[in-house]
Design a protein around this motif. Structure first.
Motif, short mmCIF file in Angstrom:
data_model
loop_
_atom_site.label_atom_id
_atom_site.label_comp_id
_atom_site.label_asym_id
_atom_site.label_seq_id
_atom_site.Cartn_x
_atom_site.Cartn_y
_atom_site.Cartn_z
N SER A 96 36.34 36.74 45.95
CA SER A 96 37.52 37.30 46.62
C SER A 96 37.54 36.98 48.10
N VAL A 98 43.74 37.78 47.17
CA VAL A 98 45.16 38.12 47.04
C VAL A 98 46.00 37.02 47.68
N GLY A 99 46.93 36.47 46.89
CA GLY A 99 47.77 35.39 47.38
C GLY A 99 46.97 34.16 47.78
N ARG A 100 45.80 33.99 47.17
CA ARG A 100 44.90 32.86 47.44
C ARG A 100 44.38 32.89 48.89
N ARG A 157 43.12 40.69 40.98
CA ARG A 157 43.87 40.12 39.86
C ARG A 157 45.21 40.84 39.68
N ASN A 170 47.73 40.08 42.33
CA ASN A 170 48.27 38.73 42.14
C ASN A 170 49.20 38.64 40.94
#
Length: 435
Positions: A194, A199-201, A178, A181
């Motif tokens: 996750s 991170v960054g989808r 989170r 991001n």
């Protein structure tokens, strides 16, 4: 906290360089001892499987607390669509633990090797290393190690260092994702996971620093070597922070399966007869001293309602009040909650307040019944596992210190409750900054 002197029962793998030289290992020392990391690069669009198979055969499990099989985490990320990301969790927000701090201080390149090897195995192009921003010395130690590697072009993936807000729940894996991001370092309780979209989808592999250091050694020496320590069911070594009423508190590396009493002996031996052990950390379990012969494995501790957790063993002496110590810990846990759901907003403070009343000798049987009821309502209801750990601690204290509970109810506080606190518990203050 000093590092305990190694005894004959310790198994020095992660800490072998430290015990041999007594100094942190720079890149030259590291490469002289271990050689360059083995190549596990991605070929074409196919991700490398040999390392994952080796980890499977080694039986390496996560050393951050959950004990999840390492190979399964890598495999789950590798099979997702999109270019993965690797996150090194070196936040270590457990107040009773020092293992990851010490490991990064004396052998940072083992951790970074493991992170890079994991990235290559799943096809990631970037590794994010997360440390608490309040530990500036640790941040710059890791930064210097990264600079050493960059100077010789050692890594084929990008290494990025981050200093995050430090709170008890900021080390939870979804808190890291989170924050990376652009959000707050608080846990996320909703899907997707996750490894699916982090991170960054992108598919994201989050691993504890110690786990990655073990991974680096498995990649070099293989699963059979790894299994020479530990037990058949739970192989390998683990870093354990031993503190409390011992002569030489510090970080030990021992084979899994080492008896709990041996851990105290390796930490210089008890300075006072122990009444109980706090196992796993502030969200862990109190065990009576009669269980000192229990091996440090999940399998042996599970029937006692305990687990190795983050690798924490705290010896509480007989001349201390377990209820008072637990009340202080619960107050800290209540203050450090993410405040995102009912169990954290209302349940944790209520349990902490009830326990404080009991510890102060001001409770009656109705208060105790309410405490037990509230404690039973916390698990499996929060957005993260923070309330579960607090409930586990409270319930285990009521069982472990049952005689003290009876005394506090019938006669007020016990004599031990009037003595100064024995466990170093941070002040019960909420985090100032989640960003």
């Amino acid at each position: 906290m000093n590092t305990a002197t190694a005894g004959t029962a310790t198994v020095t793998r992660l800490l072998s360089g430290w015990y041999a030289t007594g100094r942190p290992a720079g890149l030259t020392d590291h490469l002289r001892r271990y050689g360059s990391p083995p190549v596990t690069a991605v070929q074409g669009n196919r991700r490398s499987a040999p390392l994952i198979r080796a980890l499977d055969a080694a039986g390496l499990t996560g050393r951050g607390g959950a004990g999840f099989p390492t190979a399964e985490k890598l495999r789950a990320v590798a099979r997702e669509r999109g270019r993965p990301v690797v996150v090194v969790n070196a936040m270590e927000s457990e107040p009773a633990s020092r293992k990851d701090q010490f490991l990064l201080a004396v052998a940072p390149h083992l951790v970074l090797d493991g992170a890079v090897l994991a990235a290559e195995a799943v096809g990631a192009d970037v590794v994010h290393v997360c440390v608490p921003r309040v530990r500036s010395a640790q941040y710059w130690q890791v930064s210097d190690a990264m600079d050493e590697r960059a100077a010789v072009c050692l890594d084929r993936v990008s290494l990025r260092l981050h200093g995050l807000p430090h709170a008890y729940v900021s080390s939870e894996s979804t808190s890291l994702v989170r924050w990376l991001n652009g959000g707050e370092a608080r846990p996320l309780g909703t899907p997707p996971r996750s490894h699916e979209r982090g991170v960054g989808r992108r598919p994201t592999l989050v691993h504890n620093a110690e786990t990655l250091a073990h991974l680096a050694l498995v990649a070099r020496y293989g699963p059979d070597w790894f299994r020479q320590a530990g037990t058949p069911d739970e192989p390998g070594t683990a870093l354990v922070t031993v503190s409390g009423a011992v002569a030489a508190p510090g970080v030990l590396e021992v084979g899994l399966g080492t008896p709990l009493g041996t851990l105290l002996d390796l930490a210089g031996g008890p300075t006072e007869p122990p009444a109980a052990l706090l196992l796993g950390g502030f969200g862990g379990t109190w065990l009576p001293a009669r269980h000192l012969g229990t091996p440090l494995t999940r399998r042996d501790l599970a029937p006692l309602g305990a687990a190795p957790g983050a690798g924490v063993v705290v010896a509480l002496p007989r001349l201390a009040c377990g209820l008072t110590e637990t009340a202080r810990i619960l107050a800290h846990l209540a203050a450090q909650s993410a405040r995102q759901c009912g169990p954290c907003l209302f349940g944790l403070p209520a349990v902490a307040e009830d326990f404080a009343i009991l510890a102060a000798g001001q409770a009656d049987p109705a208060d105790l019944a309410r405490l037990r009821r509230r404690t039973g309502l916390l698990p499996d209801r929060g957005a993260c596992r923070h309330p579960d750990g607090a409930a586990r601690l409270a319930a285990s204290a009521l069982a472990c210190f049952a005689d003290d509970v009876d005394h506090h109810l019938a006669h007020g506080t016990c004599p031990a409750a009037q003595r100064p606190p024995r466990l170093p518990v941070p002040a019960a203050t909420p985090p100032e900054d989640w960003r």
